[in-house]
Motif scaffolding. Structure first.
Motif, PDB file in Angstrom:
ATOM      1  N   ASN A 195      17.221   8.388  13.217  1.00  0.00           N
ATOM      2  CA  ASN A 195      17.320   9.780  12.769  1.00  0.00           C
ATOM      3  C   ASN A 195      16.680   9.964  11.396  1.00  0.00           C
ATOM      4  OD1 ASN A 195      18.665  10.408  15.126  1.00  0.00           O
ATOM      5  ND2 ASN A 195      20.695  10.381  14.199  1.00  0.00           N
ATOM      6  N   GLN A 196      16.860   8.982  10.528  1.00  0.00           N
ATOM      7  CA  GLN A 196      16.271   9.057   9.193  1.00  0.00           C
ATOM      8  C   GLN A 196      14.743   9.039   9.260  1.00  0.00           C
ATOM      9  OE1 GLN A 196      17.441   5.846   6.602  1.00  0.00           O
ATOM     10  NE2 GLN A 196      16.524   6.776   4.776  1.00  0.00           N
ATOM     11  N   GLN A 197      14.179   8.168  10.107  1.00  0.00           N
ATOM     12  CA  GLN A 197      12.722   8.125  10.272  1.00  0.00           C
ATOM     13  C   GLN A 197      12.195   9.429  10.872  1.00  0.00           C
ATOM     14  OE1 GLN A 197      12.556   4.592  12.691  1.00  0.00           O
ATOM     15  NE2 GLN A 197      12.005   3.269  10.960  1.00  0.00           N
ATOM     16  N   ARG A 198      12.897   9.930  11.861  1.00  0.00           N
ATOM     17  CA  ARG A 198      12.521  11.207  12.497  1.00  0.00           C
ATOM     18  C   ARG A 198      12.442  12.329  11.464  1.00  0.00           C
ATOM     19  NH1 ARG A 198      17.429  13.375  15.431  1.00  0.00           N
ATOM     20  NH2 ARG A 198      17.877  13.837  13.236  1.00  0.00           N
ATOM     21  N   ASP A 199      13.455  12.427  10.619  1.00  0.00           N
ATOM     22  CA  ASP A 199      13.490  13.489   9.606  1.00  0.00           C
ATOM     23  C   ASP A 199      12.428  13.277   8.531  1.00  0.00           C
ATOM     24  OD1 ASP A 199      15.612  14.499  11.034  1.00  0.00           O
ATOM     25  OD2 ASP A 199      17.146  13.687   9.687  1.00  0.00           O
ATOM     26  N   LEU A 200      12.137  12.018   8.226  1.00  0.00           N
ATOM     27  CA  LEU A 200      11.154  11.701   7.193  1.00  0.00           C
ATOM     28  C   LEU A 200       9.770  12.226   7.550  1.00  0.00           C
ATOM     29  CD1 LEU A 200      10.445  10.176   4.565  1.00  0.00           C
ATOM     30  CD2 LEU A 200      10.040   8.138   5.986  1.00  0.00           C
ATOM     31  N   ILE A 201       9.380  12.129   8.821  1.00  0.00           N
ATOM     32  CA  ILE A 201       8.050  12.592   9.221  1.00  0.00           C
ATOM     33  C   ILE A 201       8.089  13.989   9.847  1.00  0.00           C
ATOM     34  CG2 ILE A 201       7.188  10.253   9.511  1.00  0.00           C
ATOM     35  CD1 ILE A 201       7.466  10.600  12.539  1.00  0.00           C
ATOM     36  N   GLY A 202       9.269  14.608   9.869  1.00  0.00           N
ATOM     37  CA  GLY A 202       9.393  15.970  10.368  1.00  0.00           C
ATOM     38  C   GLY A 202       9.161  16.112  11.857  1.00  0.00           C
TER      39      GLY A 202
END
Length: 298
Positions: free
Chosen positions: A168-175
């Motif tokens: 989830n953190q990676q997903r949010d990081l790249i939008g």
């Protein structure tokens, strides 16, 4: 077990060949002389079950949006009316059958599948594994039948995968709107051979953020194992560890990937997939894959 109960079990597990409606066999339309009749001499030894524990798998079907069946429902696949046309036992040969045709597809693909997706925590996609943690999958399978293209060549289907997943953190990081990441490994049945496709990082100097983007990864040229498996039974094993991936055919032929691209891939979480992911959208296409055993360890 009484003869009556055994006959009932056989009727739900042995598939029939006949006329197709939307590529689904309708037993009622079979010619009368082809209808199977009960064998009163059937005994327990006539029934074989696949050596597959479905407790940590969900299955995606080529119907619905598409439809998915997770644990614990999948454990009762023999009596599930939605699963029966696509996911059922061949109790004569002891196999789990995966039948598919072009229909519903997932958001990131135009192709349809009857395919298992590993769930380390039953009913959840959120817990997965990394190459550093290591993983192994091994299966015995065969290609029962598959459609041909207009040029006479067989269609192809993916029989095993390692698919990446963003946290989830990676997903949010790249939008990104979902957790989808590229598939690091696709293993095909293609032209009667086992063909392996993997990914490489296009720019080795890409930042850890950019590495997470799907378009940062390209497709390699692929590798064909040197023997034909045709429609015979064969074994496949996939072993991964930090910076390394190995694919083994029939316990004898091995293809190893151990390079900077495997090392960079360590940023992703992953999960195994196995089944029948048909590489055709032709409305007349179809494929049937049989798995006799399938095991995963971490």
């Amino acid at each position: 077990m009484s003869t009556f109960l055994l006959l009932c079990f056989a009727a739900t597990t042995i598939s029939c060949q006949g006329t197709y409606e939307n590529n689904i066999v309708l037993e009622s339309e079979m010619p009368q002389e082809e209808q199977e009749t009960p064998n009163e001499n059937i005994t327990n030894k006539d029934f074989k079950l696949p050596n597959i524990d479905l407790s940590n798998w969900k299955v995606t079907l080529p119907i619905g949006k598409p439809d998915e069946i997770e644990p614990p429902e999948i454990l009762n696949y023999g009596t599930n009316s939605k699963l029966k046309p696509f996911f059922y036992n061949d109790s004569i040969n002891g196999a789990l059958v995966f039948y598919t045709y072009p229909g519903a597809s997932t958001a990131n693909s135009s192709y349809s599948r009857t395919e298992l997706r590993e769930q380390m925590v039953p009913g959840s996609n959120s817990t997965n594994w990394t190459f550093k943690e290591g993983a192994r999958m091994k299966g015995t399978l065969s290609l029962e039948n598959i459609s041909k293209k207009s040029d006479g060549d067989y269609d192809k289907t993916i029989i095993m995968q390692i698919h990446g997943r963003l946290t989830n953190q990676q997903r949010d990081l790249i939008g990104q709107k979902d957790n989808n990441a590229p598939p690091m490994l696709k293993i095909y049945w293609q032209d009667k051979k086992v063909r392996v496709k993997t990914k490489y990082l296009i720019d080795l100097d890409a930042s850890e953020t950019d590495i997470l983007r799907t378009d940062s990864w390209g497709n390699d040229d692929g590798y064909n194992f040197p023997i034909e498996v045709g429609f015979d039974k064969f074994t496949l094993e996939v072993i991964v560890s930090e910076g390394r991936m190995e694919v083994i055919l029939n316990d004898n032929y091995s293809k190893v990937y151990e390079n900077i691209h495997m090392e960079k891939w360590g940023i992703f979480e992953n999960y195994f997939k196995a089944g029948n992911y048909l590489g055709s959208t032709d409305p007349t296409a179809y494929a049937t894959v049989k798995y006799y055993d399938l095991t995963v360890s971490h």
